[in-house]
Motif scaffolding. Structure first.
Motif, PDB file in Angstrom:
ATOM      1  N   LYS A 111       0.837  -1.207   0.000  1.00 29.55           N
ATOM      2  CA  LYS A 111       0.000   0.000   0.000  1.00 29.55           C
ATOM      3  C   LYS A 111       0.870   1.255   0.000  1.00 29.55           C
ATOM      4  CE  LYS A 111      -1.825   1.283   3.921  1.00 29.55           C
ATOM      5  NZ  LYS A 111      -1.225   2.589   4.211  1.00 29.55           N
ATOM      6  N   GLU A 170       8.289   9.389   9.325  1.00 27.91           N
ATOM      7  CA  GLU A 170       9.065  10.029  10.389  1.00 27.91           C
ATOM      8  C   GLU A 170       9.240  11.514  10.121  1.00 27.91           C
ATOM      9  OE1 GLU A 170      12.611   7.688  11.071  1.00 27.91           O
ATOM     10  OE2 GLU A 170      11.402   6.162  12.093  1.00 27.91           O
ATOM     11  N   ARG A 197      -3.206   6.618   8.863  1.00 26.36           N
ATOM     12  CA  ARG A 197      -2.167   5.697   9.332  1.00 26.36           C
ATOM     13  C   ARG A 197      -1.844   6.083  10.770  1.00 26.36           C
ATOM     14  NH1 ARG A 197       2.117   2.865   6.876  1.00 26.36           N
ATOM     15  NH2 ARG A 197       4.189   3.241   7.711  1.00 26.36           N
ATOM     16  N   THR A 249      -0.452  -5.510   2.995  1.00 31.04           N
ATOM     17  CA  THR A 249       0.193  -4.363   3.638  1.00 31.04           C
ATOM     18  C   THR A 249       0.578  -4.657   5.079  1.00 31.04           C
ATOM     19  OG1 THR A 249      -0.117  -2.051   4.278  1.00 31.04           O
ATOM     20  CG2 THR A 249      -2.100  -3.408   4.200  1.00 31.04           C
ATOM     21  N   GLY A 250       1.550  -3.918   5.533  1.00 31.18           N
ATOM     22  CA  GLY A 250       1.955  -4.032   6.925  1.00 31.18           C
ATOM     23  C   GLY A 250       1.063  -3.168   7.806  1.00 31.18           C
ATOM     24  N   ASP A 251       0.300  -2.295   7.163  1.00 30.72           N
ATOM     25  CA  ASP A 251      -0.487  -1.320   7.916  1.00 30.72           C
ATOM     26  C   ASP A 251      -1.713  -1.975   8.558  1.00 30.72           C
ATOM     27  OD1 ASP A 251      -1.099   1.105   8.952  1.00 30.72           O
ATOM     28  OD2 ASP A 251      -0.947   2.193   7.062  1.00 30.72           O
TER      29      ASP A 251
HETATM   30  P1  ATP Z   1       3.064  -1.463   3.155  1.00 29.13           P
HETATM   31  O1  ATP Z   1       3.453  -2.832   3.640  1.00 29.13           O
HETATM   32  O2  ATP Z   1       1.829  -1.453   2.376  1.00 29.13           O
HETATM   33  O3  ATP Z   1       4.164  -0.686   2.550  1.00 29.13           O
HETATM   34  P2  ATP Z   1       3.419  -0.106   5.658  1.00 29.13           P
HETATM   35  O4  ATP Z   1       4.513   0.749   5.167  1.00 29.13           O
HETATM   36  O5  ATP Z   1       2.405   0.534   6.514  1.00 29.13           O
HETATM   37  O6  ATP Z   1       2.583  -0.720   4.499  1.00 29.13           O
HETATM   38  P3  ATP Z   1       5.237  -1.426   7.372  1.00 29.13           P
HETATM   39  O7  ATP Z   1       6.325  -0.538   6.936  1.00 29.13           O
HETATM   40  O8  ATP Z   1       5.494  -2.867   7.601  1.00 29.13           O
HETATM   41  O9  ATP Z   1       4.026  -1.369   6.390  1.00 29.13           O
HETATM   42  O10 ATP Z   1       4.657  -0.796   8.718  1.00 29.13           O
HETATM   43  C1  ATP Z   1       3.782  -1.517   9.530  1.00 29.13           C
HETATM   44  C2  ATP Z   1       3.389  -0.705  10.735  1.00 29.13           C
HETATM   45  O11 ATP Z   1       4.517  -0.406  11.536  1.00 29.13           O
HETATM   46  C3  ATP Z   1       2.782   0.641  10.410  1.00 29.13           C
HETATM   47  O12 ATP Z   1       1.403   0.550  10.235  1.00 29.13           O
HETATM   48  C4  ATP Z   1       3.103   1.464  11.636  1.00 29.13           C
HETATM   49  O13 ATP Z   1       2.154   1.245  12.654  1.00 29.13           O
HETATM   50  C5  ATP Z   1       4.427   0.896  12.083  1.00 29.13           C
HETATM   51  N1  ATP Z   1       5.542   1.702  11.597  1.00 29.13           N
HETATM   52  C6  ATP Z   1       5.836   1.993  10.315  1.00 29.13           C
HETATM   53  N2  ATP Z   1       6.952   2.730  10.212  1.00 29.13           N
HETATM   54  C7  ATP Z   1       7.384   2.925  11.461  1.00 29.13           C
HETATM   55  C8  ATP Z   1       8.511   3.611  12.028  1.00 29.13           C
HETATM   56  N3  ATP Z   1       9.401   4.244  11.306  1.00 29.13           N
HETATM   57  N4  ATP Z   1       8.629   3.603  13.369  1.00 29.13           N
HETATM   58  C9  ATP Z   1       7.747   2.950  14.126  1.00 29.13           C
HETATM   59  N5  ATP Z   1       6.699   2.301  13.679  1.00 29.13           N
HETATM   60  C10 ATP Z   1       6.493   2.278  12.351  1.00 29.13           C
END
Ligand code: ATP
Length: 909
Positions: free
Chosen positions: A326, A407, A501, A560-562
């Protein structure tokens, strides 16, 4: 002392640098001294060999045999002509392969490898080839290590050393001195070029570059990896082989019939047999396909899709499922904090951010002092536990960000409320960090206050809330009861289901004696300070691209990780799932499913998205889909995505992703955009159709060349076309028009039909029926009618023998030769489309067609009218009436096939 034996602090001195890195002039000087950080180029096989290969492939061998037969049968001019053809064909093929290779090389150089270094105290990104000994490298998860270097800082650092040791399990690296090692490339405080960082982060000082690296020593053995022919190229080679066998068989049969039934003298029988064989051989087919694929790959780069293997072009065309991330792919990855939640209040973030040069404004009138205090506390955690940077505007640009957009957005929000991270961090410096990873879904930064250490944590709210024991109310911890947790999670879900998010922030005072900074020790007993809601709007064009996929029968699955509700809101907005009747499957739920259950869920009729996944889940989905006759394109950017990218039929890495993901992928999206995948699929489909178009085109003339031989045998007429004329068509007039067809623009309906079945043959029945039979027979009838028309007008009667030098015979064969060329002009016009009418795309929309036809006509007129060529090709000038007759072939062939298409469209065939 050896480099690995030195304490961290002494390494810079030893390598004649400082903790601030090299100065720019010094780096330039060293670059001159040590040369670029590149491997020694392996000497390539001399190019002449590539050329020679074209002289002994299967088709060339048939032609050699034909030419020998021609010599044996006493027609040396024909033998020489065929040799000339072999050589011409080899040159042509070689040129196309060369062009294709050049195109592939050019593609490779588009993605230069880069590296992050500190020079003059500033972090910058430079080309890996400009790294010099003494450079201070910054290493992060997913980076390739660009040179051999000694670590001076390492945080949870693990490295994949498999390129050097063959061992694929990541090894832990440290920065402290080592007395001695067992195996040099396994020294724990050294990192080596060619390896990659699998987790953690660190800093290292380079001591060897380019040819001096360990990798260079083994690289010479592995550098030249020849690209495997693609399935399409293999199919074409197969088709060519089958046709060649048919050609030989037909030649032999014709020879025997002529010799024993018609009782021709053996040398004549030989010549005719050679003619038939040559007529059948589709010279130049394979290189034409290769060049078309390469041209197409070059075109895709302009659309931001970098293809790493030519074979991917065709696979893309048959994609049935796109599994996509995503953040950043469907959405812009331009994050803005829109709301914050502090205990127990939602506050809208107002005002302007850093765009373009502006100030950071938040209308604070509606906020109480307490609110501001609590938001600042939230922002302290959000911006301490943060690796992004905001670079102030200069004359040419506005604020810029370095690092993760999520960030950076937090830094902007912090600045808006009046919390300056850089100032504050001077007072409370960072000791270390536990980097973000997609499994923990959080990140921690550990800081030194005057008398104690504090950990600031941010991450996925559910995780943080479950790890929090207290909640900070007005700066003081209060117990976080079960009811309160529930209440907070409800608020969280409400905001998330609007597509925001969510991130939560917390902190914890650490016991002073704690030294071992491991997530398990640190990330517990937290004090929750609040949450932020970030908006990340969908990318432009994504909605249209999703619609296009749906029309084209391509399914989109978001992985997605979200958080599920956030993901579902976005998925609905862009049309991936309907407003109702969908299912969100969480990573944890996925783990519990058996393969069969997962297969069931993945059925087309289900509308599903996968949320809160880790990269391993992508791998699992790719594996399950593999057995399901699906062609899967899978996106990814992180290092852990690499196995899934390899597993999927088309691994798609993000241009902004890690080096490791890009290496594992078949295609790199330079702009990270989902819509680009769809464009690439369209191009893939178009090129496949185009290859079929030129096969149809080439096949039609073969029928027109073979039928005269059959009629000669059965009617006993003089041979209507000579071998030299056949060669002039196959290797002269028809070559460029066929190439032009390879560049036809996409038909209007390319994305309106379902993907082609993955195992469908290139050469299928409809193509054979259309090319060999329908158009081929029309062409044959037309040219034979011309032949008999000229003969009967000249007073010839059936059964009468004509000498090869008879002016009437020369004129009649010229009519056949010119007839095929003119019919092929009509053919090329109609072959531009398969089903739709050519008028829909425009008769001459593809400019190459005009050049192709011009080329065709120039060769035709030269052969018919140049006195030097007439004796070679057995031609004679034609009169006005004959040309008029021939001219009619163009519209007849064109309209006949257009009519066929209209009938097929009408009956939906
Ligand atoms: P996609 O997998 O679609 O790219 P995404 O970027 O949200 O989605 P991840 O990067 O795995 O997936 O993030 C998963 C979750 O981790 C996010 O929804 C958020 O809650 C948390 N997260 C993401 N980035 C950070 C960060 N830099 N520091 C702390 N927590 C984070």
């Amino acid at each position: 002392m050896k480099i690995y034996q030195l304490p961290e602090g002494e390494v810079p001195k030893k390598l004649k640098t400082t903790k601030n890195g090299l100065s720019h002039p010094e780096a330039e000087r060293r670059l001159k001294e040590y040369g670029p950080n590149k491997l020694k180029e392996v000497k390539k096989k001399p190019i002449i060999f590539n050329f020679l290969e074209n002289l002994y492939n299967i088709l060339a061998l048939i032609l050699w045999a034909a030419s020998s037969l021609a010599f044996i049968s006493g027609t040396p001019q024909l033998g020489i002509a065929i040799i000339a053809v072999i050589i011409l064909n080899a040159i042509f093929s070689f040129w196309q392969e060369y062009e294709a290779e050049k195109a592939a090389e050019a593609l490779k150089s588009i993605l230069p490898s880069k590296a992050k270094v500190i020079r003059d105290g500033e972090e910058i990104e430079i080309l890996a080839e400009n790294i010099v000994p003494g450079d201070l490298l910054i290493l992060e998860e997913g980076d390739n290590v660009p040179a051999d270097a000694r670590l001076i800082e390492a945080h949870e650092l693990k490295v994949d050393n498999s390129t050097l040791t063959g061992e694929s399990k990541p090894v832990r690296k440290v920065s402290h001195p080592i007395k001695k090692y067992d195996n040099y490339v396994e020294t724990p405080n050294l990192v080596f070029a060619g390896t990659s960082i699998t987790s953690g982060s660190g800093k290292a000082i380079v001591y060897h570059t380019g040819e001096n690296t360990e990798f260079s020593k083994i690289a010479e053995l592995t550098q030249e990896v020849k690209e495997e022919p693609s399935p399409l190229q293999k199919q074409i080679a197969n088709v060519a082989r089958i046709i060649a066998i048919i050609a030989i068989l037909m030649g032999i049969i014709l020879f025997l019939v002529n010799l024993y039934i018609i009782k021709l003298p053996p040398n004549l029988a030989f010549i005719f047999a050679i003619g038939l064989m040559v007529a059948n051989v589709p010279e130049g087919l394979l290189p034409t396909v290769t060049l078309s694929l390469a041209t197409s790959a070059r075109k895709m780069v302009k659309d931001n899709a970098l293809i790493k293997r030519l074979s991917s072009v065709e696979t893309l065309g048959s994609t049935t499922i796109i599994c996509t991330d995503k953040t950043g792919t469907l959405t812009r990855n331009e994050m803005t904090v829109r709301k914050v939640w502090i205990p127990y209040k939602i506050i809208d973030v107002t005002g302007t951010g850093y765009e373009p040069k502006g100030e950071f404004i938040w209308d604070k009138k509606s906020l109480t002092h307490k609110d501001i205090r609590e938001i600042k506390l939230l922002m302290r955690a959000a911006s301490f536990c943060n690796d992004a940077k905001l670079i102030p505007p200069d004359d040419n640009s506005g604020w810029q960000i370095i690092g993760d957009p999520t960030e950076a957005a937090l830094l902007v929000a912090a600045k808006k409320i009046g919390f300056d991270r850089d100032q504050e961090m001077k007072k409370i410096p960072r000791i270390t960090e536990l980097p973000f990873d997609s499994k923990r879904k959080m990140m921690t930064s550990i800081h030194q206050k005057p008398h104690k250490k504090v950990a600031y944590v941010k991450g996925a709210p559910k995780r943080i809330i479950s790890l929090s024991k207290w909640i900070s109310v007005d700066g003081k911890p209060e117990p976080l009861t079960r009811e309160k947790r529930k209440e907070i999670l409800q608020i969280h879900d409400e905001i998330a289901s609007q597509g925001f998010r969510m991130l939560a922030m917390a902190y914890r005072d650490l016991p002073n004696q704690l030294e071992d900074y491991k997530p398990d020790n640190i990330e517990k007993d937290l004090i929750l300070v609040g949450m932020t809601a970030l908006q990340d709007p969908p990318r432009e064009n994504v909605k249209e691209a999703v619609k296009e996929c749906q029309r084209a029968g391509i399914r989109i699955i978001m992985i997605t990780g979200d958080y599920g509700l956030t993901a579902a809101a976005i998925a609905k907005e862009i049309g991936i799932i309907p407003d109702e009747n969908y299912q969100i499957i969480k990573g944890k739920e996925l783990d519990k499913l058996s393969d069969d259950e997962l297969k069931n869920i993945l059925k087309r009729e289900n509308n599903i998205i996968f949320a809160r996944t880790v990269p391993e889940h992508k791998m699992r989905i790719a594996k399950v889909l593999e057995g399901e006759e699906e062609v899967v394109a899978m996106t990814g950017d992180g290092i852990n995505d690499a196995p899934a990218l390899k597993k999927a039929d088309i691994g798609v890495a993000m241009g902004s992703g890690t080096d490791v993901a890009k290496e594992a992928a078949d295609m790199v999206l330079i702009d990270d955009n989902f819509a680009t995948i769809v464009k690439a699929v369209k191009e893939g489909r178009t090129i496949y159709e185009n290859i079929r178009k030129f096969i149809t085109y080439i096949f039609s003339h073969e029928t027109a060349e073979i039928v005269p031989f059959i009629l000669m045998v059965f009617l006993g007429i003089p041979l209507p076309i000579t071998v030299m004329q056949i060669l002039a068509i196959d290797l002269g007039t028809d070559t460029l028009p066929a190439l032009a067809l390879g560049r036809s623009p996409p038909e209007a309906d390319v994305m309106d039909k379902p993907p082609r079945p993955p195992h469908e043959r290139l050469l299928n029945l409809p193509i054979i029926l259309r090319g060999y039979l329908f158009i081929g027979i029309i062409e044959a009838i037309l040219v034979m009618s011309g032949y008999f028309w000229v003969l009967y007008n000249g007073g010839w009667t059936l059964g009468e023998h004509l000498a090869f030098t008879d002016p009437l015979y020369l004129k009649a064969t010229t009519m056949v030769f010119a007839g095929i060329v003119m019919a092929q002009v009509g053919n090329i016009l109609t072959c531009q489309t398969t089903k739709s009418s050519v008028f829909e795309i425009g008769l001459f929309k593809n400019r190459w067609i005009i050049w192709g036809i011009l080329f065709e006509l120039i060769i035709l007129f030269s052969i018919v009218y140049l006195p030097q060529l007439q004796p070679i090709f057995g031609t004679a000038p034609l009169g006005f009436n004959e040309w008029l007759y021939l001219l009619s072939f163009v519209p007849i062939v064109f309209l006949a096939d257009e009519l066929r298409k209209a009938v097929f469209r009408h009956f939906r065939l």
